[in-house]
Design a protein around this motif. Sequence first.
Motif, short mmCIF file in Angstrom:
data_model
loop_
_atom_site.label_atom_id
_atom_site.label_comp_id
_atom_site.label_asym_id
_atom_site.label_seq_id
_atom_site.Cartn_x
_atom_site.Cartn_y
_atom_site.Cartn_z
N UNK A 52 0.85 -1.20 0.00
CA UNK A 52 0.00 0.00 0.00
C UNK A 52 0.88 1.25 0.00
N UNK A 53 0.54 2.19 -0.89
CA UNK A 53 1.33 3.42 -0.98
C UNK A 53 1.10 4.27 0.26
N UNK A 54 2.06 5.13 0.53
CA UNK A 54 1.99 5.98 1.71
C UNK A 54 0.73 6.85 1.71
N UNK A 55 0.37 7.43 0.51
CA UNK A 55 -0.81 8.28 0.45
C UNK A 55 -2.07 7.48 0.76
N UNK A 56 -2.15 6.24 0.26
CA UNK A 56 -3.30 5.39 0.54
C UNK A 56 -3.39 5.08 2.03
N UNK A 57 -2.24 4.77 2.64
CA UNK A 57 -2.22 4.49 4.08
C UNK A 57 -2.68 5.71 4.86
N UNK A 58 -2.23 6.89 4.44
CA UNK A 58 -2.60 8.13 5.12
C UNK A 58 -4.11 8.37 4.98
N UNK A 59 -4.65 8.15 3.80
CA UNK A 59 -6.09 8.33 3.58
C UNK A 59 -6.89 7.39 4.46
N UNK A 60 -6.47 6.14 4.51
CA UNK A 60 -7.17 5.14 5.33
C UNK A 60 -7.09 5.51 6.81
N UNK A 61 -5.91 5.95 7.25
CA UNK A 61 -5.75 6.39 8.64
C UNK A 61 -6.69 7.54 8.96
N UNK A 62 -6.81 8.48 8.03
CA UNK A 62 -7.70 9.63 8.23
C UNK A 62 -9.15 9.18 8.36
N UNK A 63 -9.54 8.23 7.52
CA UNK A 63 -10.91 7.69 7.58
C UNK A 63 -11.14 7.00 8.92
N UNK A 64 -10.18 6.18 9.35
CA UNK A 64 -10.33 5.44 10.62
C UNK A 64 -10.39 6.40 11.81
N UNK A 65 -9.54 7.40 11.81
CA UNK A 65 -9.52 8.37 12.91
C UNK A 65 -10.84 9.14 12.97
N UNK A 66 -11.32 9.57 11.81
CA UNK A 66 -12.58 10.31 11.75
C UNK A 66 -13.74 9.42 12.18
N UNK A 67 -13.72 8.17 11.75
CA UNK A 67 -14.79 7.23 12.08
C UNK A 67 -14.81 6.95 13.58
N UNK A 68 -13.63 6.75 14.15
CA UNK A 68 -13.54 6.50 15.59
C UNK A 68 -14.15 7.66 16.36
N UNK A 69 -13.84 8.87 15.96
CA UNK A 69 -14.36 10.07 16.61
C UNK A 69 -15.88 10.13 16.48
N UNK A 70 -16.38 9.90 15.28
CA UNK A 70 -17.82 10.00 15.02
C UNK A 70 -18.61 8.90 15.74
N UNK A 71 -18.10 7.67 15.69
CA UNK A 71 -18.80 6.56 16.34
C UNK A 71 -18.78 6.69 17.87
N UNK A 72 -17.66 7.14 18.43
CA UNK A 72 -17.58 7.31 19.87
C UNK A 72 -18.52 8.41 20.34
N UNK A 73 -18.68 9.43 19.52
CA UNK A 73 -19.51 10.57 19.90
C UNK A 73 -21.00 10.28 19.72
#
Length: 205
Positions: A1-22
Amino acid sequence: MHKTEQTTLDCIHTAAMQEFLEKGFQSASLRNIVKIAGVTTGAFYGYYDSKEALFEALVCEQYDYFMNRFRSAQQEFADLPPNEQPDHLSTTSGSCMHDMLIYAYEHLNEFKLILCHSEGTRFARLIDEMVEIETQGTHDYIAVLEQLGRPSPPIDARLEHILITGMFNAFFELIIHEMPLDQAQRYLDEMRTFYTAGWMKIMGQ
């Protein structure tokens, strides 16, 4: 996986964790997750086809580890010779629950999602699944006591369900309230002493 793809996925996971927890799974907005992550909807669908799939990706590994550890401890106990089981009743499950507690603290956000924010997903059945496994284990142990000539009096099925469910709810309270780990471990020992003594009394042992 390319670095940009990993970064995009990390951003999605971080945002999702925040939204689901809230907001919890059911009230969480996929549109908001994408907005927080700073990605396009098209980019999101390049990784996941639904909100359910995204939630699954966040907690599936932790859920499976937890359940497999619990099942393996039950099997480890069941595999003991019948005459050895009474002496290991507390130690086998005690070691398992301590391992599970430490693991949950190492993955606290994921377990907060599972325990408090998973309504509408298969993960909301965590306690129910554990109760089913523990109930079967209890029945198997009662059969062993019968085999050893130490029969248990009949236990009302509804009372049994209430007691086992209460035991797991008490355990998960430690995690939900994020008690300091050293305190949580001490409380777990005391809870196990309490429940073991209670079960022995009910089983006439």
